[in-house]
Motif scaffolding. Structure first.
Motif: not given
Length: 231
Positions: A10, A12-15, A80, A77
């Motif tokens: 949760r 980890r940033p969205v790429s 990611r 989400e």
């Protein structure tokens, strides 16, 4: 303290460049085309994965969404990713009506949408057509090497390709020990289809490691994978 895996996922940033292809939705679920839900998505994933500029989520991560009620934003989400491709299809006689779209799930923007009709004799064209239009929508270019890889991955035999799609879906769903036999039939019909050889090699490896196939199946796996690489 050690962070739980779910919590790590949760945070980890969205790429924005990462992309997920969801299983297609069969609009006639009682039909004989249900096997296309995952196998068409898998074919598209394989095509797009050959592009070095794209980060495409593996087929194994999206199978759980087959038949699931979810939204592109939820998938984005969970996986990611910034972009999500969805598709629907409906079979009518010998033709298949396919609709696909790609969304920027972070900003809720439609990036691409297309509807087209294809015969069952040309199922191999679905992934190729959608992949090329996705590339156009993202304003990307395909190198000669990447284009050659695409061409090598397209089946030329409609019977062998349909058999491969059916077997790919069944094998992913069950991991049955007869999976190798499925792909053996596909390569027998079309011995130049690299992707079928690759999955045959994977099936032999599973048999060798999990079903006591031993050295014989490891050797078969190596030969099949070497054939896939050569093709």
């Amino acid at each position: 303290t050690r962070r739980e895996p779910a919590a790590e996922a949760r945070t980890r940033p969205v790429s924005p460049q990462a992309l997920a292809v969801l299983p297609f939705i069969d609009l006639k679920p009682a039909s004989d085309t249900s096997y296309l839900s995952f196998s068409l998505a898998d074919a598209l994933i394989t095509h797009l994965s050959r592009l070095g500029a794209l980060d495409v989520r593996a087929a194994a991560t999206i199978y759980k969404y087959r038949g699931a009620a979810t939204t592109p934003r939820q998938v984005a989400e969970e996986l990611r990713v910034g972009r999500v491709i969805t598709g629907t299809y409906v079979g009518e006689g010998d033709s298949l009506r396919v609709t696909t779209e790609m969304v920027d799930a972070v900003n809720d923007v439609l990036l691409y949408k297309e509807a087209f009709e294809v015969s069952h004799q040309r199922l191999a064209a679905v992934a190729d057509q959608v992949a090329r239009h996705v590339v156009e929508a993202l304003h990307m270019s395909v190198s000669p090497r990447e284009n050659a890889a695409w061409q090598a991955d397209v089946s030329r035999d409609p019977v062998g390709y349909e058999l491969f799609l059916r077997d790919r879906d069944d094998y992913e769903a069950t991991r049955r020990d007869s999976g190798a036999a499925f792909f053996e039939r596909a390569v027998a019909i079309e011995p130049t289809f690299a992707r079928a050889w690759a999955y045959l090699g994977s099936a032999y490896a599973v048999n060798a490691s999990l079903r006591f196939g031993g050295r014989a199946d490891y050797d078969r796996s190596q030969r099949a994978l070497e054939t896939a690489l050569r093709l």
